[in-house]
Motif scaffolding. Structure first.
Motif, PDB file in Angstrom:
ATOM      1  N   SER A   1       1.660   6.192  -7.204  1.00 28.25           N
ATOM      2  CA  SER A   1       0.530   7.052  -7.585  1.00 28.25           C
ATOM      3  C   SER A   1       0.936   8.520  -7.555  1.00 28.25           C
ATOM      4  O   SER A   1       0.584   9.300  -8.450  1.00 28.25           O
ATOM      5  CB  SER A   1      -0.656   6.805  -6.652  1.00 28.25           C
ATOM      6  OG  SER A   1      -1.145   5.483  -6.786  1.00 28.25           O
TER       7      SER A   1
ATOM      8  N   ARG B   1      -0.731  -2.806 -10.653  1.00 28.22           N
ATOM      9  CA  ARG B   1      -0.550  -3.482  -9.369  1.00 28.22           C
ATOM     10  C   ARG B   1      -1.020  -4.931  -9.482  1.00 28.22           C
ATOM     11  O   ARG B   1      -1.977  -5.225 -10.195  1.00 28.22           O
ATOM     12  CB  ARG B   1      -1.339  -2.758  -8.276  1.00 28.22           C
ATOM     13  CG  ARG B   1      -1.128  -3.360  -6.888  1.00 28.22           C
ATOM     14  CD  ARG B   1      -1.725  -2.507  -5.792  1.00 28.22           C
ATOM     15  NE  ARG B   1      -1.466  -3.112  -4.486  1.00 28.22           N
ATOM     16  CZ  ARG B   1      -1.778  -2.553  -3.322  1.00 28.22           C
ATOM     17  NH1 ARG B   1      -2.351  -1.359  -3.291  1.00 28.22           N
ATOM     18  NH2 ARG B   1      -1.509  -3.175  -2.187  1.00 28.22           N
TER      19      ARG B   1
ATOM     20  N   ASP C   1       0.832  -1.211   0.000  1.00 29.21           N
ATOM     21  CA  ASP C   1       0.000   0.000   0.000  1.00 29.21           C
ATOM     22  C   ASP C   1       0.864   1.258   0.000  1.00 29.21           C
ATOM     23  O   ASP C   1       0.534   2.263  -0.645  1.00 29.21           O
ATOM     24  CB  ASP C   1      -0.929   0.009   1.214  1.00 29.21           C
ATOM     25  CG  ASP C   1      -2.050  -1.014   1.102  1.00 29.21           C
ATOM     26  OD1 ASP C   1      -2.230  -1.573   0.000  1.00 29.21           O
ATOM     27  OD2 ASP C   1      -2.739  -1.256   2.107  1.00 29.21           O
TER      28      ASP C   1
ATOM     29  N   ASN D   1       2.228   1.606  -3.449  1.00 31.75           N
ATOM     30  CA  ASN D   1       1.162   2.072  -4.337  1.00 31.75           C
ATOM     31  C   ASN D   1       0.992   3.593  -4.225  1.00 31.75           C
ATOM     32  O   ASN D   1       0.799   4.287  -5.234  1.00 31.75           O
ATOM     33  CB  ASN D   1      -0.148   1.370  -3.986  1.00 31.75           C
ATOM     34  CG  ASN D   1      -1.235   1.617  -5.010  1.00 31.75           C
ATOM     35  OD1 ASN D   1      -1.244   1.025  -6.087  1.00 31.75           O
ATOM     36  ND2 ASN D   1      -2.165   2.507  -4.693  1.00 31.75           N
TER      37      ASN D   1
ATOM     38  N   PHE E   1       4.102  -5.125  -8.488  1.00 31.37           N
ATOM     39  CA  PHE E   1       3.828  -4.025  -9.420  1.00 31.37           C
ATOM     40  C   PHE E   1       4.579  -4.291 -10.722  1.00 31.37           C
ATOM     41  O   PHE E   1       5.600  -4.983 -10.728  1.00 31.37           O
ATOM     42  CB  PHE E   1       4.285  -2.678  -8.843  1.00 31.37           C
ATOM     43  CG  PHE E   1       3.581  -2.296  -7.575  1.00 31.37           C
ATOM     44  CD1 PHE E   1       2.394  -1.573  -7.614  1.00 31.37           C
ATOM     45  CD2 PHE E   1       4.097  -2.668  -6.342  1.00 31.37           C
ATOM     46  CE1 PHE E   1       1.733  -1.236  -6.442  1.00 31.37           C
ATOM     47  CE2 PHE E   1       3.449  -2.334  -5.165  1.00 31.37           C
ATOM     48  CZ  PHE E   1       2.261  -1.616  -5.214  1.00 31.37           C
TER      49      PHE E   1
END
Length: 248
Positions: free
Chosen positions: A151, A159, A144, A147, A174
């Motif tokens: 982002s 992902r 997370d 991510n 990823f």
């Protein structure tokens, strides 16, 4: 309409650092610990956990002791127990905590992510349930965090990307599709990737995928949590080595 209760986590545990051996002596002998008031609001604190850094204590980088707070008092530095008169700031306000007893944790809480430890509040209910400092602080799972980093970077990525080969399916944490192949990004938490057996499995898997044209980058737990800028630089070099982003 049904009324729903809001559950508020009780952040009643304060993590403190034993910076000097004299601090440990004071803690064990006087059952006392002090903090500059500017760093912490003592209201609502019921327990204190003590972190030992490795630069002072051999085998440190972990929480080994904790105590239930008996009382606290705001006092000037010059009135503290074992006050060192050579130090500056004699009129600075300190919070002086006192305890009835100091207890050892059955299982120390390790700083596996190499996090910078300062005065920080969290939940006492977690203290005897977790094994790492990141878990005690309720840090997000590594995937997370990664991510979020990707982002914020703003470039295309996928992902939980599945690679299909004649040898089976392999899932990457990823993936970035490039002109000359796929850049795979893996987040290696110490919990799942530290054993010798798992390390061997990772090497076999990586070797197989790289023969199929994939380039893999592994990031350790502390890198994901603490070094987002370095992560992006490494990823960009990997993309460049594979001919840049794919147009498809």
């Amino acid at each position: 309409m049904r009324n729903e209760k809001k559950f508020v986590h009780k952040r009643d545990l304060l993590v403190c650092v034993i910076k000097r051996k004299s601090d440990l002596k004071l803690l064990l002998e006087a059952k006392s610990y002090r903090i500059p008031e500017k760093y912490i609001n003592p209201i609502g604190i019921n327990y204190i956990a003590f972190y030992f850094p490795s630069r002072i204590f051999k085998g440190g980088k972990k929480i080994e002791m904790y105590a239930k707070l008996m009382s606290y008092k705001i006092i000037k530095r010059r009135y503290l127990p074992n006050y060192e008169s050579t130090k500056a700031g004699i009129n600075e306000d300190y919070v002086n905590f006192t305890f009835k007893s100091i207890k050892n944790l059955k299982s120390p809480i390790a700083n596996t992510s190499h996090m910078r430890v300062t005065f920080k509040r969290t939940e006492y209910s977690l203290l005897k349930k977790v094994s790492t400092l990141a878990q005690l602080y309720n840090v997000k799972p590594l995937e997370d965090i990664m991510n979020d980093v990707l982002s914020d970077w703003g470039k295309p990525f996928k992902r939980e990307y599945t690679v299909k080969t004649e040898g089976g399916k392999y899932r990457l944490d990823f993936a970035i599709l490039c002109n000359e192949g796929i850049l795979g990004i893996e987040c290696d938490s110490k919990k799942w990737h530290s054993s010798k057996k798992q390390s061997e499995r990772d090497k076999i898997r990586d070797s197989f995928l790289e023969k199929k044209g994939l380039k893999l980058i592994h990031f350790k737990e502390n890198e994901v949590i603490m070094k987002s800028r370095d992560i992006i630089e490494i990823i960009e070099k990997g993309i460049s080595a594979l001919g840049g982003f794919s147009a498809s």
